[in-house]
Design a protein around this motif. Structure first.
Motif, mmCIF file in Angstrom:
data_model
loop_
_atom_site.group_PDB
_atom_site.id
_atom_site.type_symbol
_atom_site.label_atom_id
_atom_site.label_comp_id
_atom_site.label_asym_id
_atom_site.label_seq_id
_atom_site.Cartn_x
_atom_site.Cartn_y
_atom_site.Cartn_z
ATOM 1 N N THR A 231 44.758 44.673 47.530
ATOM 2 C CA THR A 231 43.494 44.205 48.109
ATOM 3 C C THR A 231 42.540 43.745 47.022
ATOM 4 O OG1 THR A 231 43.775 45.818 49.896
ATOM 5 C CG2 THR A 231 41.601 44.828 49.651
ATOM 6 N N ALA A 232 42.474 44.491 45.926
ATOM 7 C CA ALA A 232 41.604 44.103 44.814
ATOM 8 C C ALA A 232 42.047 42.774 44.214
ATOM 9 C CB ALA A 232 41.609 45.188 43.742
ATOM 10 N N ARG A 233 43.352 42.570 44.080
ATOM 11 C CA ARG A 233 43.855 41.305 43.538
ATOM 12 C C ARG A 233 43.508 40.145 44.463
ATOM 13 N NH1 ARG A 233 48.199 38.570 44.869
ATOM 14 N NH2 ARG A 233 49.225 40.326 45.890
ATOM 15 N N LEU A 234 43.677 40.352 45.764
ATOM 16 C CA LEU A 234 43.348 39.306 46.730
ATOM 17 C C LEU A 234 41.858 38.974 46.695
ATOM 18 C CD1 LEU A 234 45.550 40.575 49.693
ATOM 19 C CD2 LEU A 234 45.956 38.520 48.325
ATOM 20 N N ALA A 235 41.030 40.005 46.543
ATOM 21 C CA ALA A 235 39.588 39.768 46.440
ATOM 22 C C ALA A 235 39.274 38.945 45.195
ATOM 23 C CB ALA A 235 38.849 41.105 46.396
#
Length: 358
Positions: A231-235
């Motif tokens: 999720t952090a990477r996608l953000a």
């Protein structure tokens, strides 16, 4: 040509038509109805058979089930589809929701973390959710055990739960009451049709919704290889703020957060820190996406154009921008060829706007 909910859903539920393809078809033909009629021609030009359309009877059953559950659809391009969310590369063409969609139009902050989180981390996430809600933010999370659950509880009614299953399936089962409370008093979102059980492949799609809705994502506690770091990477890929809570290097559950901070994530220790990071990106300054679906379609590619693009493709994924540069063709022509190849079952799309040929 008139568009209908049934035709839009039929196009969305057709195997092989993902968010990027759907968006291009609607932009090109102006409606799902017209796009469906054009599929055989496009696939034939791409050298294959058109995808098998979803059965209309199955679409009708889904619509009826959604209505029975007291849920409704929101489609990409609708006025109440969140503008910031529509800016990601692959926004869901349709979401099923229960609750107040206005919560998605407020400044949103995602809180994610470990399912087997420590008691201290859960307490912190609960307090963080409460404080962010008090600051006027909406807390977005995934209704998982641990950090997600704590963040939802802390935020009260100022929260959005995004699930990997159908809107009627509670997962984990012990969160059934919390999920129903969010659907009644806050907002519950699902991309999958009613009755869909959560599968491992659904969670990355769920994570992109969490990251896409939020101006910033906070990771409270996470292992080095976890869904929270996805999720952090996608953000980060969507150009959103990534924040993390530091932890002891002796605790494996803190290693993911410490790695994020080492790699450039913002270290925060309170809701005030988080709000300071997202306030420069005032949601009111976000340009509402325009969907001029009624505009004239681009010129069709000719056989020479198709040959030039296809010759540049191979089994190794290549960015679409690079194809456009090397083909020396208009972007619309290259996208048309790629669309034809994909509908013919000959093209694969990959993360980061890359494509490869089968």
């Amino acid at each position: 040509m008139a568009d209908t909910v049934r035709d839009r859903l039929r196009l969305i539920r057709t195997q092989g038509i993902g968010p990027v393809t759907y968006r291009q078809l609607i932009a090109r033909f102006g409606s799902a109805t017209a796009a469906i009629e054009a599929l055989p021609t496009l696939a034939r030009r791409g050298g294959g058979q058109p995808p098998r359309l979803a059965e209309m009877s199955a679409v009708d059953r889904e619509i009826a089930a959604t209505q029975r559950l007291g849920a409704r659809y929101i489609f990409l391009g609708d006025p109440d589809y969140p503008a910031l969310f529509a800016e990601i590369d692959n926004p869901p063409p349709a979401l099923i929701l229960r609750g107040d969609i206005a919560l998605a139009h407020r400044p949103c902050v995602a809180i994610v973390g470990a399912r087997n989180a420590s008691a201290a981390a859960c307490r912190f996430a609960r307090q963080l959710g409460h404080d962010l809600a008090a600051e006027g933010a909406t807390v977005v999370s995934g209704l998982a055990r641990g950090i997600d659950t704590a963040a939802h509880i802390g935020a009260g009614t100022a929260t959005i739960g995004v699930i990997a299953s159908g809107i009627d399936i509670a997962f984990p089962p012990e969160n059934a009451e919390l999920q129903e409370r969010l659907a009644t008093d806050a907002l519950l979102l699902a991309e999958q049709p009613p009755g869909t059980e959560p599968r491992a492949r659904h969670f990355p799609y769920r994570n992109r919704i969490i990251a896409g809705l939020a101006t910033g994502t906070i990771v409270v506690e996470a292992a080095p290889k976890s869904g929270s770091l996805i999720t952090a990477r996608l953000a980060n890929e969507a150009g959103r703020e990534v924040m993390a809570i530091p932890g002891s290097p002796l605790d494996p559950r803190a290693q993911g957060c410490n790695l994020l901070i080492r790699d450039g994530a913002t270290l925060i220790q309170s809701a005030a820190d988080a709000m300071e990071q997202i306030r420069p990106i005032d949601s009111r300054s976000v340009r509402a996406p325009t969907f001029d679906f009624a505009g004239p379609p681009p010129d069709d590619a000719d056989d020479d154009d198709r040959r030039r693009v296809t010759d540049l493709l191979g089994p190794v994924p290549v960015p679409v921008d690079e194809l456009i540069r090397q083909a020396t063709l208009l972007p619309a022509i290259v996208q048309t060829v790629l669309l034809e190849l994909e509908l013919a079952g000959r093209l694969d799309r990959h993360a980061g706007g890359r494509v490869s040929i089968r």
